[in-house]
Scaffold this motif. Sequence first.
Motif, short mmCIF file in Angstrom:
data_model
loop_
_atom_site.label_atom_id
_atom_site.label_comp_id
_atom_site.label_asym_id
_atom_site.label_seq_id
_atom_site.Cartn_x
_atom_site.Cartn_y
_atom_site.Cartn_z
N UNK A 148 53.64 -64.92 6.57
CA UNK A 148 52.80 -66.03 7.03
C UNK A 148 51.36 -65.76 6.61
N UNK A 149 50.69 -66.78 6.14
CA UNK A 149 49.37 -66.65 5.55
C UNK A 149 48.35 -67.39 6.41
N UNK A 150 47.28 -66.72 6.75
CA UNK A 150 46.20 -67.36 7.49
C UNK A 150 45.27 -68.09 6.53
N UNK A 151 45.05 -69.39 6.79
CA UNK A 151 44.13 -70.20 6.00
C UNK A 151 42.88 -70.48 6.83
N UNK A 152 41.84 -70.99 6.16
CA UNK A 152 40.55 -71.17 6.83
C UNK A 152 40.02 -72.60 6.78
N UNK A 173 60.38 -66.10 2.09
CA UNK A 173 60.06 -67.29 2.87
C UNK A 173 58.56 -67.26 3.12
N UNK A 174 57.88 -68.37 2.94
CA UNK A 174 56.42 -68.41 3.05
C UNK A 174 55.98 -69.53 3.97
N UNK A 175 55.17 -69.18 4.97
CA UNK A 175 54.56 -70.16 5.85
C UNK A 175 53.06 -69.96 5.87
N UNK A 176 52.33 -70.98 6.33
CA UNK A 176 50.88 -70.88 6.43
C UNK A 176 50.44 -71.33 7.82
N UNK A 177 49.31 -70.81 8.25
CA UNK A 177 48.75 -71.12 9.57
C UNK A 177 47.31 -71.59 9.39
N UNK A 178 47.06 -72.85 9.75
CA UNK A 178 45.72 -73.40 9.64
C UNK A 178 44.80 -73.02 10.76
N UNK A 179 45.35 -72.56 11.90
CA UNK A 179 44.53 -72.19 13.06
C UNK A 179 43.45 -73.21 13.36
N UNK A 180 43.81 -74.50 13.32
CA UNK A 180 42.95 -75.63 13.70
C UNK A 180 41.84 -75.90 12.69
N UNK A 181 41.96 -75.36 11.46
CA UNK A 181 40.83 -75.40 10.54
C UNK A 181 40.71 -76.63 9.67
N UNK A 182 41.70 -77.55 9.70
CA UNK A 182 41.69 -78.68 8.78
C UNK A 182 41.39 -79.99 9.50
#
Length: 335
Positions: A148-152, A173-182
């Motif tokens: 899982x990849x943290x995005x900004x 398997x690849x996932x991403x996490x926006x952490x409310x950034x978009x």
Amino acid sequence: MLRLVHETATLRLARPFRISGYVFETAEVLVVTLDDGTHRGRGEGAGAYYLGDDLANMQRQIEEARGTIEAGITRDALRTAMPAGGARNAVDAALWELEAAQAGVPVWRLAGLGSEPQPIVTTFTIGADTPDAMAASARDYAEAKSIKVKLTGELPLDLARVAAIRAARPDIWLGVDGNQGFARADLAALIDGLAQHGVSLLEQPLARGAEAELDGFRSAIPIAGDESLLTLADVAPAKGRFDVVNIKLDKCGGLTEGLLMAAEARRLGLGVMIGTMMATSLGTAPGFVLGQIADLVDLDGPALLAEDRQPGVVYRGGMLYAGPEVWGSGQHTPA
């Protein structure tokens, strides 16, 4: 009567961990022990930084509930005696382990699992950095089956990060996490770019409170709610906005609530994910129980630490296993 003891611990991360709007270098946790004079139960809670659920708040909440807890309380009653959050999570876990020891059966059996827990695939998380550095981290997780990849929220840079990781690890398997950034306006371009790189999950792209902006939105990639979905009460409104419910015991207040959330998500046709805040193996083990019935598991907290408590969970071959020696064995545990 029960005796409640709580203490604090500062966890050092192996390296700084960056997400949208925040950089972690350490994390503070609350550790709770309950004993009845013969048996004991333990639990760990980290709270949720974005809710202001810090160590001081957790300590205040647990002292306010001390009398009620020490008088004897069930896990179900705890759900109304304390607010959801890290303190309740720690107490809930301690009650599960205490009850298991009193009954002489492991926690997994108390939780209604049909068979003994087995190792499960977990994601390993890469904090936001330069594309090259993140690709190197992906290669370092050589055994990982799931990343899982943290995005900004920096759209061109975020897509470059994902492209670099996918090039380094075409097998995972690849996932991403926006952490409310978009922003809502970013989603079409973001999802199109992610789909080109074989991303299978987009977690919490929009800010908590902006859930209605997902009404009617059709995504080519499943969207998981994390910060937007805290407790059981948030699961039903997620239908039509999110595809997956990310349950974190520090958000919802413990395994008791987490199991209810998982059941409700299943009833509504939503996917179930179990995640974690920063945690040691003690804080991770209850999530491992819930992970046995989850679709996606993201329980790599101990893998991010400079030092874990022992005995600890085992990461091997991209899998996680929390043995009975870590927590909840149901064996006699002296108070």
